[in-house]
Design a protein around this motif. Sequence first.
Motif, PDB file in Angstrom:
ATOM      1  N   ALA A  53       0.829  -1.209   0.000  1.00 23.74           N
ATOM      2  CA  ALA A  53       0.000   0.000   0.000  1.00 23.74           C
ATOM      3  C   ALA A  53       0.865   1.261   0.000  1.00 23.74           C
ATOM      4  O   ALA A  53       0.546   2.249  -0.661  1.00 23.74           O
ATOM      5  CB  ALA A  53      -0.930  -0.010   1.199  1.00 23.74           C
ATOM      6  N   LYS A  54       1.978   1.240   0.707  1.00 25.43           N
ATOM      7  CA  LYS A  54       2.838   2.427   0.787  1.00 25.43           C
ATOM      8  C   LYS A  54       3.597   2.692  -0.509  1.00 25.43           C
ATOM      9  O   LYS A  54       3.910   3.827  -0.826  1.00 25.43           O
ATOM     10  CB  LYS A  54       3.840   2.286   1.927  1.00 25.43           C
ATOM     11  N   LYS A  55       3.917   1.659  -1.277  1.00 22.26           N
ATOM     12  CA  LYS A  55       4.714   1.828  -2.499  1.00 22.26           C
ATOM     13  C   LYS A  55       3.882   1.888  -3.776  1.00 22.26           C
ATOM     14  O   LYS A  55       4.427   2.023  -4.857  1.00 22.26           O
ATOM     15  CB  LYS A  55       5.740   0.696  -2.604  1.00 22.26           C
ATOM     16  N   PHE A  56       2.557   1.806  -3.648  1.00 26.13           N
ATOM     17  CA  PHE A  56       1.696   1.822  -4.831  1.00 26.13           C
ATOM     18  C   PHE A  56       1.839   3.159  -5.553  1.00 26.13           C
ATOM     19  O   PHE A  56       1.629   4.215  -4.967  1.00 26.13           O
ATOM     20  CB  PHE A  56       0.242   1.594  -4.427  1.00 26.13           C
ATOM     21  N   PRO A  57       2.225   3.156  -6.853  1.00 26.52           N
ATOM     22  CA  PRO A  57       2.499   4.404  -7.559  1.00 26.52           C
ATOM     23  C   PRO A  57       1.252   5.140  -8.055  1.00 26.52           C
ATOM     24  O   PRO A  57       1.350   6.255  -8.544  1.00 26.52           O
ATOM     25  CB  PRO A  57       3.349   3.947  -8.751  1.00 26.52           C
ATOM     26  N   GLY A  58       0.097   4.538  -7.953  1.00 26.64           N
ATOM     27  CA  GLY A  58      -1.129   5.165  -8.442  1.00 26.64           C
ATOM     28  C   GLY A  58      -1.707   4.344  -9.586  1.00 26.64           C
ATOM     29  O   GLY A  58      -1.074   3.447 -10.115  1.00 26.64           O
ATOM     30  N   THR A  59      -2.918   4.674  -9.969  1.00 19.24           N
ATOM     31  CA  THR A  59      -3.586   3.909 -11.012  1.00 19.24           C
ATOM     32  C   THR A  59      -3.236   4.438 -12.389  1.00 19.24           C
ATOM     33  O   THR A  59      -2.889   5.601 -12.551  1.00 19.24           O
ATOM     34  CB  THR A  59      -5.107   3.961 -10.830  1.00 19.24           C
ATOM     35  N   GLU A  60      -3.343   3.565 -13.375  1.00 21.81           N
ATOM     36  CA  GLU A  60      -3.100   3.937 -14.760  1.00 21.81           C
ATOM     37  C   GLU A  60      -4.442   4.110 -15.461  1.00 21.81           C
ATOM     38  O   GLU A  60      -5.484   3.703 -14.948  1.00 21.81           O
ATOM     39  CB  GLU A  60      -2.290   2.847 -15.459  1.00 21.81           C
ATOM     40  N   GLU A  61      -4.416   4.684 -16.643  1.00 21.04           N
ATOM     41  CA  GLU A  61      -5.622   4.833 -17.440  1.00 21.04           C
ATOM     42  C   GLU A  61      -6.143   3.446 -17.821  1.00 21.04           C
ATOM     43  O   GLU A  61      -5.370   2.519 -18.044  1.00 21.04           O
ATOM     44  CB  GLU A  61      -5.289   5.636 -18.695  1.00 21.04           C
ATOM     45  N   SER A  62      -7.461   3.300 -17.883  1.00 22.18           N
ATOM     46  CA  SER A  62      -8.057   2.011 -18.243  1.00 22.18           C
ATOM     47  C   SER A  62      -7.677   1.622 -19.671  1.00 22.18           C
ATOM     48  O   SER A  62      -7.539   2.476 -20.540  1.00 22.18           O
ATOM     49  CB  SER A  62      -9.579   2.090 -18.125  1.00 22.18           C
ATOM     50  N   THR A  63      -7.526   0.327 -19.896  1.00 26.98           N
ATOM     51  CA  THR A  63      -7.143  -0.170 -21.220  1.00 26.98           C
ATOM     52  C   THR A  63      -8.325  -0.083 -22.186  1.00 26.98           C
ATOM     53  O   THR A  63      -9.484  -0.037 -21.749  1.00 26.98           O
ATOM     54  CB  THR A  63      -6.688  -1.636 -21.134  1.00 26.98           C
ATOM     55  N   PRO A  64      -8.054  -0.092 -23.491  1.00 27.90           N
ATOM     56  CA  PRO A  64      -9.157  -0.105 -24.460  1.00 27.90           C
ATOM     57  C   PRO A  64     -10.089  -1.307 -24.270  1.00 27.90           C
ATOM     58  O   PRO A  64     -11.303  -1.189 -24.429  1.00 27.90           O
ATOM     59  CB  PRO A  64      -8.446  -0.171 -25.810  1.00 27.90           C
ATOM     60  N   LEU A  65      -9.538  -2.465 -23.897  1.00 26.94           N
ATOM     61  CA  LEU A  65     -10.382  -3.634 -23.662  1.00 26.94           C
ATOM     62  C   LEU A  65     -11.312  -3.390 -22.480  1.00 26.94           C
ATOM     63  O   LEU A  65     -12.510  -3.695 -22.547  1.00 26.94           O
ATOM     64  CB  LEU A  65      -9.533  -4.885 -23.422  1.00 26.94           C
ATOM     65  N   SER A  66     -10.801  -2.831 -21.388  1.00 29.43           N
ATOM     66  CA  SER A  66     -11.642  -2.529 -20.225  1.00 29.43           C
ATOM     67  C   SER A  66     -12.762  -1.569 -20.592  1.00 29.43           C
ATOM     68  O   SER A  66     -13.912  -1.759 -20.199  1.00 29.43           O
ATOM     69  CB  SER A  66     -10.803  -1.926 -19.092  1.00 29.43           C
ATOM     70  N   CYS A  67     -12.442  -0.530 -21.349  1.00 32.85           N
ATOM     71  CA  CYS A  67     -13.450   0.444 -21.786  1.00 32.85           C
ATOM     72  C   CYS A  67     -14.501  -0.228 -22.662  1.00 32.85           C
ATOM     73  O   CYS A  67     -15.700   0.046 -22.528  1.00 32.85           O
ATOM     74  CB  CYS A  67     -12.790   1.601 -22.519  1.00 32.85           C
ATOM     75  N   SER A  68     -14.067  -1.130 -23.549  1.00 29.17           N
ATOM     76  CA  SER A  68     -14.993  -1.842 -24.418  1.00 29.17           C
ATOM     77  C   SER A  68     -15.935  -2.729 -23.605  1.00 29.17           C
ATOM     78  O   SER A  68     -17.137  -2.781 -23.873  1.00 29.17           O
ATOM     79  CB  SER A  68     -14.218  -2.684 -25.432  1.00 29.17           C
ATOM     80  N   LEU A  69     -15.403  -3.431 -22.606  1.00 25.52           N
ATOM     81  CA  LEU A  69     -16.249  -4.281 -21.759  1.00 25.52           C
ATOM     82  C   LEU A  69     -17.269  -3.444 -21.008  1.00 25.52           C
ATOM     83  O   LEU A  69     -18.440  -3.820 -20.901  1.00 25.52           O
ATOM     84  CB  LEU A  69     -15.390  -5.084 -20.787  1.00 25.52           C
ATOM     85  N   ALA A  70     -16.854  -2.294 -20.478  1.00 23.49           N
ATOM     86  CA  ALA A  70     -17.774  -1.406 -19.764  1.00 23.49           C
ATOM     87  C   ALA A  70     -18.857  -0.876 -20.700  1.00 23.49           C
ATOM     88  O   ALA A  70     -20.026  -0.788 -20.319  1.00 23.49           O
ATOM     89  CB  ALA A  70     -17.005  -0.255 -19.123  1.00 23.49           C
ATOM     90  N   ASP A  71     -18.487  -0.538 -21.928  1.00 25.30           N
ATOM     91  CA  ASP A  71     -19.463  -0.053 -22.912  1.00 25.30           C
ATOM     92  C   ASP A  71     -20.514  -1.110 -23.247  1.00 25.30           C
ATOM     93  O   ASP A  71     -21.625  -0.778 -23.654  1.00 25.30           O
ATOM     94  CB  ASP A  71     -18.765   0.386 -24.207  1.00 25.30           C
ATOM     95  N   GLN A  72     -20.154  -2.392 -23.069  1.00 27.23           N
ATOM     96  CA  GLN A  72     -21.077  -3.485 -23.364  1.00 27.23           C
ATOM     97  C   GLN A  72     -21.882  -3.928 -22.139  1.00 27.23           C
ATOM     98  O   GLN A  72     -22.576  -4.931 -22.170  1.00 27.23           O
ATOM     99  CB  GLN A  72     -20.300  -4.675 -23.946  1.00 27.23           C
ATOM    100  N   GLY A  73     -21.775  -3.157 -21.043  1.00 28.12           N
ATOM    101  CA  GLY A  73     -22.616  -3.410 -19.880  1.00 28.12           C
ATOM    102  C   GLY A  73     -21.953  -4.103 -18.709  1.00 28.12           C
ATOM    103  O   GLY A  73     -22.604  -4.337 -17.693  1.00 28.12           O
ATOM    104  N   ILE A  78     -13.893   2.271 -14.514  1.00 27.66           N
ATOM    105  CA  ILE A  78     -13.135   2.803 -15.642  1.00 27.66           C
ATOM    106  C   ILE A  78     -12.510   4.124 -15.225  1.00 27.66           C
ATOM    107  O   ILE A  78     -13.187   5.003 -14.697  1.00 27.66           O
ATOM    108  CB  ILE A  78     -14.056   3.028 -16.876  1.00 27.66           C
ATOM    109  N   ARG A  79     -11.211   4.241 -15.453  1.00 25.51           N
ATOM    110  CA  ARG A  79     -10.494   5.475 -15.123  1.00 25.51           C
ATOM    111  C   ARG A  79     -10.109   6.155 -16.419  1.00 25.51           C
ATOM    112  O   ARG A  79      -9.439   5.593 -17.261  1.00 25.51           O
ATOM    113  CB  ARG A  79      -9.242   5.163 -14.310  1.00 25.51           C
ATOM    114  N   LYS A  80     -10.559   7.392 -16.566  1.00 26.94           N
ATOM    115  CA  LYS A  80     -10.277   8.146 -17.792  1.00 26.94           C
ATOM    116  C   LYS A  80      -8.994   8.966 -17.679  1.00 26.94           C
ATOM    117  O   LYS A  80      -8.429   9.390 -18.661  1.00 26.94           O
ATOM    118  CB  LYS A  80     -11.445   9.084 -18.102  1.00 26.94           C
ATOM    119  N   ASP A  81      -8.528   9.180 -16.458  1.00 26.80           N
ATOM    120  CA  ASP A  81      -7.297   9.947 -16.258  1.00 26.80           C
ATOM    121  C   ASP A  81      -6.355   9.164 -15.357  1.00 26.80           C
ATOM    122  O   ASP A  81      -6.747   8.192 -14.730  1.00 26.80           O
ATOM    123  CB  ASP A  81      -7.591  11.321 -15.649  1.00 26.80           C
ATOM    124  N   ILE A  82      -5.117   9.584 -15.291  1.00 28.02           N
ATOM    125  CA  ILE A  82      -4.115   8.914 -14.485  1.00 28.02           C
ATOM    126  C   ILE A  82      -4.025   9.617 -13.142  1.00 28.02           C
ATOM    127  O   ILE A  82      -3.972  10.840 -13.063  1.00 28.02           O
ATOM    128  CB  ILE A  82      -2.748   8.944 -15.183  1.00 28.02           C
TER     129      ILE A  82
END
Length: 85
Positions: A53-73, A78-82
Motif C-alpha cells: 500500500a505504501k509503495k503503490f504508484p497510483g492507477t493507470e488509465e483504463s485499457t481499451p479492452l476494459s473500456c470496451s467491456l464497460a461499454d457493453q454493460g 473505468i479510469r479516464k485519467d491517471i
Amino acid sequence: TGSVVSSLYHLKDRNEDAGFFVFPDLNVRLKHATPFAIVNQYKYSAPFYVYTAKKFPGTEESTPLSCSLADQGIKIWIRKDIRVR
C-alpha cells in the motif's frame, strides 16, 4: 480477495465475438503467477508486480479492452485519467 468465480460473458472484442470471465473486484496480495482453473484446466497468468500500500504508484488509465467491456454493460471501474500519488 474478491470474487473468485465468474460466469462466461459473450461479448465483442475488436468487433469479433469472444468469451470473457470478468473479475472486477479481484485483489492480489502475493507476488507470483496466478493460476486460473477453467473447467478442470489450469491456465497461468503472466507474472506481475504486487505493490504494498505504501509503495503503490497510483492507477493507470483504463485499457481499451476494459473500456470496451464497460461499454457493453460489464460493471467495472473505468479510469479516464491517471492518478499519481
